[in-house]
Scaffold this motif. Structure first.
Motif, PDB file in Angstrom:
ATOM      1  N   HIS A  52      -6.346  54.665  32.002  1.00 54.12           N
ATOM      2  CA  HIS A  52      -7.827  54.969  32.392  1.00 54.12           C
ATOM      3  C   HIS A  52      -8.369  53.641  31.682  1.00 54.12           C
ATOM      4  O   HIS A  52      -8.533  53.302  30.558  1.00 54.12           O
ATOM      5  N   TYR A  53      -9.441  52.926  32.558  1.00 56.70           N
ATOM      6  CA  TYR A  53      -9.799  51.414  32.108  1.00 56.70           C
ATOM      7  C   TYR A  53     -11.065  51.156  32.920  1.00 56.70           C
ATOM      8  O   TYR A  53     -11.463  51.828  34.167  1.00 56.70           O
ATOM      9  N   LYS A  54     -11.931  50.153  32.422  1.00 54.41           N
ATOM     10  CA  LYS A  54     -12.855  49.651  33.280  1.00 54.41           C
ATOM     11  C   LYS A  54     -12.248  48.570  34.016  1.00 54.41           C
ATOM     12  O   LYS A  54     -11.566  47.867  33.611  1.00 54.41           O
ATOM     13  N   SER A  55     -12.895  48.383  35.301  1.00 57.17           N
ATOM     14  CA  SER A  55     -12.297  47.332  36.099  1.00 57.17           C
ATOM     15  C   SER A  55     -12.887  45.948  35.845  1.00 57.17           C
ATOM     16  O   SER A  55     -13.653  45.822  34.680  1.00 57.17           O
ATOM     17  N   ALA A  56     -12.154  44.789  36.135  1.00 62.86           N
ATOM     18  CA  ALA A  56     -12.491  43.387  35.577  1.00 62.86           C
ATOM     19  C   ALA A  56     -13.871  42.995  35.434  1.00 62.86           C
ATOM     20  O   ALA A  56     -14.374  42.451  34.705  1.00 62.86           O
ATOM     21  N   ASP A  57     -14.731  43.649  36.651  1.00 62.98           N
ATOM     22  CA  ASP A  57     -16.027  43.365  36.747  1.00 62.98           C
ATOM     23  C   ASP A  57     -17.085  44.118  35.982  1.00 62.98           C
ATOM     24  O   ASP A  57     -18.331  44.345  35.909  1.00 62.98           O
ATOM     25  N   GLU A  58     -16.414  45.306  35.159  1.00 60.74           N
ATOM     26  CA  GLU A  58     -17.202  46.288  34.391  1.00 60.74           C
ATOM     27  C   GLU A  58     -17.797  47.197  35.498  1.00 60.74           C
ATOM     28  O   GLU A  58     -18.912  48.005  34.924  1.00 60.74           O
ATOM     29  N   GLN A  59     -17.684  47.123  36.482  1.00 64.59           N
ATOM     30  CA  GLN A  59     -18.589  48.053  37.620  1.00 64.59           C
ATOM     31  C   GLN A  59     -17.620  49.327  38.098  1.00 64.59           C
ATOM     32  O   GLN A  59     -18.865  50.166  38.425  1.00 64.59           O
ATOM     33  N   ALA A  60     -16.504  49.469  37.701  1.00 64.90           N
ATOM     34  CA  ALA A  60     -15.945  50.766  38.163  1.00 64.90           C
ATOM     35  C   ALA A  60     -15.037  51.257  37.065  1.00 64.90           C
ATOM     36  O   ALA A  60     -14.311  50.694  36.218  1.00 64.90           O
ATOM     37  N   ASP A  61     -15.185  52.543  36.998  1.00 65.85           N
ATOM     38  CA  ASP A  61     -14.316  53.350  35.886  1.00 65.85           C
ATOM     39  C   ASP A  61     -13.157  53.699  36.362  1.00 65.85           C
ATOM     40  O   ASP A  61     -13.074  54.873  37.098  1.00 65.85           O
ATOM     41  N   VAL A  62     -12.027  53.164  36.306  1.00 66.24           N
ATOM     42  CA  VAL A  62     -10.636  53.432  37.179  1.00 66.24           C
ATOM     43  C   VAL A  62     -10.031  54.529  36.056  1.00 66.24           C
ATOM     44  O   VAL A  62      -9.721  54.446  35.105  1.00 66.24           O
ATOM     45  N   ASP A  63      -9.677  55.723  36.925  1.00 62.07           N
ATOM     46  CA  ASP A  63      -9.245  56.930  36.032  1.00 62.07           C
ATOM     47  C   ASP A  63      -7.831  57.074  36.932  1.00 62.07           C
ATOM     48  O   ASP A  63      -7.862  58.266  37.872  1.00 62.07           O
ATOM     49  N   LEU A  64      -6.467  56.624  36.804  1.00 60.67           N
ATOM     50  CA  LEU A  64      -5.381  56.912  37.630  1.00 60.67           C
ATOM     51  C   LEU A  64      -5.307  58.376  37.219  1.00 60.67           C
ATOM     52  O   LEU A  64      -4.607  58.843  38.364  1.00 60.67           O
ATOM     53  N   PRO A  65      -5.095  58.923  36.318  1.00 62.03           N
ATOM     54  CA  PRO A  65      -4.701  60.379  35.900  1.00 62.03           C
ATOM     55  C   PRO A  65      -5.586  61.316  36.510  1.00 62.03           C
ATOM     56  O   PRO A  65      -5.072  62.612  37.013  1.00 62.03           O
ATOM     57  N   ALA A  66      -6.626  61.201  37.181  1.00 57.74           N
ATOM     58  CA  ALA A  66      -7.372  61.906  37.977  1.00 57.74           C
ATOM     59  C   ALA A  66      -7.162  61.966  39.293  1.00 57.74           C
ATOM     60  O   ALA A  66      -7.791  62.912  40.228  1.00 57.74           O
ATOM     61  N   LEU A  67      -6.201  61.312  39.737  1.00 55.40           N
ATOM     62  CA  LEU A  67      -5.669  61.191  41.211  1.00 55.40           C
ATOM     63  C   LEU A  67      -5.025  62.378  41.304  1.00 55.40           C
ATOM     64  O   LEU A  67      -4.270  62.816  40.806  1.00 55.40           O
ATOM     65  N   SER A  68      -5.196  63.002  42.892  1.00 52.63           N
ATOM     66  CA  SER A  68      -4.436  63.968  42.985  1.00 52.63           C
ATOM     67  C   SER A  68      -3.675  63.611  44.380  1.00 52.63           C
ATOM     68  O   SER A  68      -4.222  62.925  45.248  1.00 52.63           O
ATOM     69  N   PHE A  69      -2.336  64.316  44.599  1.00 53.15           N
ATOM     70  CA  PHE A  69      -1.540  63.822  45.755  1.00 53.15           C
ATOM     71  C   PHE A  69      -1.083  64.943  46.426  1.00 53.15           C
ATOM     72  O   PHE A  69      -0.624  66.009  45.935  1.00 53.15           O
ATOM     73  N   THR A  70      -1.375  64.851  47.739  1.00 53.52           N
ATOM     74  CA  THR A  70      -1.014  65.850  48.747  1.00 53.52           C
ATOM     75  C   THR A  70       0.293  65.166  49.398  1.00 53.52           C
ATOM     76  O   THR A  70       0.022  64.233  50.320  1.00 53.52           O
ATOM     77  N   ILE A  71       1.561  65.629  49.343  1.00 49.19           N
ATOM     78  CA  ILE A  71       2.549  64.631  50.246  1.00 49.19           C
ATOM     79  C   ILE A  71       3.142  65.666  51.435  1.00 49.19           C
ATOM     80  O   ILE A  71       3.376  66.911  51.482  1.00 49.19           O
ATOM     81  N   ARG A  72       3.035  64.970  52.565  1.00 48.94           N
ATOM     82  CA  ARG A  72       3.940  65.812  53.657  1.00 48.94           C
ATOM     83  C   ARG A  72       5.318  65.119  54.045  1.00 48.94           C
ATOM     84  O   ARG A  72       5.187  63.808  53.901  1.00 48.94           O
ATOM     85  N   VAL A  73       6.259  65.912  54.054  1.00 55.12           N
ATOM     86  CA  VAL A  73       7.496  65.427  54.198  1.00 55.12           C
ATOM     87  C   VAL A  73       7.702  65.273  55.760  1.00 55.12           C
ATOM     88  O   VAL A  73       8.026  66.294  56.528  1.00 55.12           O
ATOM     89  N   ASP A  74       7.583  64.079  56.396  1.00 57.94           N
ATOM     90  CA  ASP A  74       7.836  63.667  57.864  1.00 57.94           C
ATOM     91  C   ASP A  74       9.102  63.829  58.172  1.00 57.94           C
ATOM     92  O   ASP A  74       9.725  64.429  58.902  1.00 57.94           O
ATOM     93  N   ARG A  75       9.936  63.136  57.193  1.00 57.83           N
ATOM     94  CA  ARG A  75      11.497  63.146  57.473  1.00 57.83           C
ATOM     95  C   ARG A  75      12.140  63.163  55.866  1.00 57.83           C
ATOM     96  O   ARG A  75      11.837  62.551  55.008  1.00 57.83           O
ATOM     97  N   PRO A  76      12.774  64.272  55.435  1.00 55.96           N
ATOM     98  CA  PRO A  76      13.552  64.565  54.178  1.00 55.96           C
ATOM     99  C   PRO A  76      14.528  63.571  53.799  1.00 55.96           C
ATOM    100  O   PRO A  76      14.723  63.458  52.615  1.00 55.96           O
ATOM    101  N   GLY A  77      14.857  63.012  54.741  1.00 53.74           N
ATOM    102  CA  GLY A  77      15.910  61.789  54.564  1.00 53.74           C
ATOM    103  C   GLY A  77      17.126  62.449  54.355  1.00 53.74           C
ATOM    104  O   GLY A  77      17.440  63.819  54.117  1.00 53.74           O
ATOM    105  N   THR A  78      18.507  61.607  54.028  1.00 53.64           N
ATOM    106  CA  THR A  78      19.719  62.100  53.850  1.00 53.64           C
ATOM    107  C   THR A  78      20.056  61.538  52.273  1.00 53.64           C
ATOM    108  O   THR A  78      20.133  60.295  51.988  1.00 53.64           O
TER     109      THR A  78
END
Length: 265
Positions: A52-78
């Motif tokens: 969680h940090y400020k972008s280099a230009d101080e314009q954006a508050d970047v919060d990676l822990p706030a990201l959410s992921f919805t994963i679709r399994v197209d092919r599960p693989g072997t």
């Protein structure tokens, strides 16, 4: 909420969450720690830098822990396992050193590890989160500082990696319009196909979902003090239109190109 779509495909992938040196496991789906790590690498973040940090230009508050992921399994693989050795057959003076800087005792020079992979798997992931964070992440994935890889450096990602974004409706696209990297398993007899989704929040009908525990919430990636927390995920099977099955090879790439042209702003 704004989001983006990424496609995780390549000859080999590996998504471990409880590996030791000699046993390197893989989960059947991408882990949260690996996805955040891939994004952090694309952003050029070092392992000792905060999520969680400020972008280099101080314009954006970047919060990676706030990201959410919805994963679709197209092919599960072997699932595959590589029997890996280091230092075998070399003179003792050229074998791998111990943490103390010494050579291993005779008969123990060869280091053996077993490393698990998924071969020929494909996942499509909707990433959602705060608008400012999504905008910064999308720019980084389009022009990454460090090359993205699928769980391990030996597993490079195919292109295209970033399918669309930033923008709304990316989760809906997983269900309605992004081509599936698989063939129609029913030969045209059915109108829907069963596809697994991996969710980080409970689905409306959680009774129909499998609940699993992953140890993949990153606290720190620092090489000398990596730490993770546990979380629950839910795997649910959804029925998608069978027309999304685009097959393999050039047929799939053509369908993906058509989607990308339609999704472009």
């Amino acid at each position: 909420m704004n989001g983006l779509l990424i496609r995780l495909a390549g000859p080999m992938q590996s998504w471990g969450d409880h590996s030791t040196f000699s046993e390197r496991d893989t989960r059947p789906h991408p882990t949260r720690s690996a996805l955040i790590g891939m994004i952090a690498a694309a952003l050029g973040r070092g392992r000792d830098q905060p999520f969680h940090y400020k972008s280099a230009d101080e314009q954006a508050d970047v919060d990676l822990p706030a990201l959410s992921f919805t994963i679709r399994v197209d092919r599960p693989g072997t699932p595959m396992q590589d029997f890996h050795t280091v230092g075998g057959g070399l003179p003792r003076a050229r074998t791998v050193m111990t943490a103390e800087g010494k050579r291993r005792a005779p008969g123990t020079e060869t280091i053996v590890s077993r490393r698990q992979y998924l071969a020929d798997a494909v996942f499509t992931v909707a990433v959602t989160g705060p608008e400012a964070t999504i905008a910064v992440v999308a720019e980084a994935l389009a022009q990454p500082v460090w090359a993205p890889y699928l769980g391990r450096r030996s597993c490079p990602a195919e292109v295209p990696l970033l399918l669309r974004g930033p923008g709304p409706g990316v989760v809906d696209d997983l269900y309605r319009s992004v081509p599936l990297a698989r063939s129609n398993p029913y030969g045209g007899a059915d109108t829907t196909v069963d596809v697994d989704f991996v969710l980080d929040t409970p689905p409306p009908d959680a009774v129909e979902a499998a609940r699993l525990t992953y140890n993949d919430v990153p606290v720190a990636f620092h090489p000398h003090r990596r730490s993770y927390l546990s979380r629950s995920i839910w795997v649910v099977t959804e029925k998608l239109p069978v027309e999304l099955c685009a097959g393999f090879g050039s047929r799939y790439l053509t369908a993906l190109e058509r989607y990308l042209e339609g999704a472009a702003p």
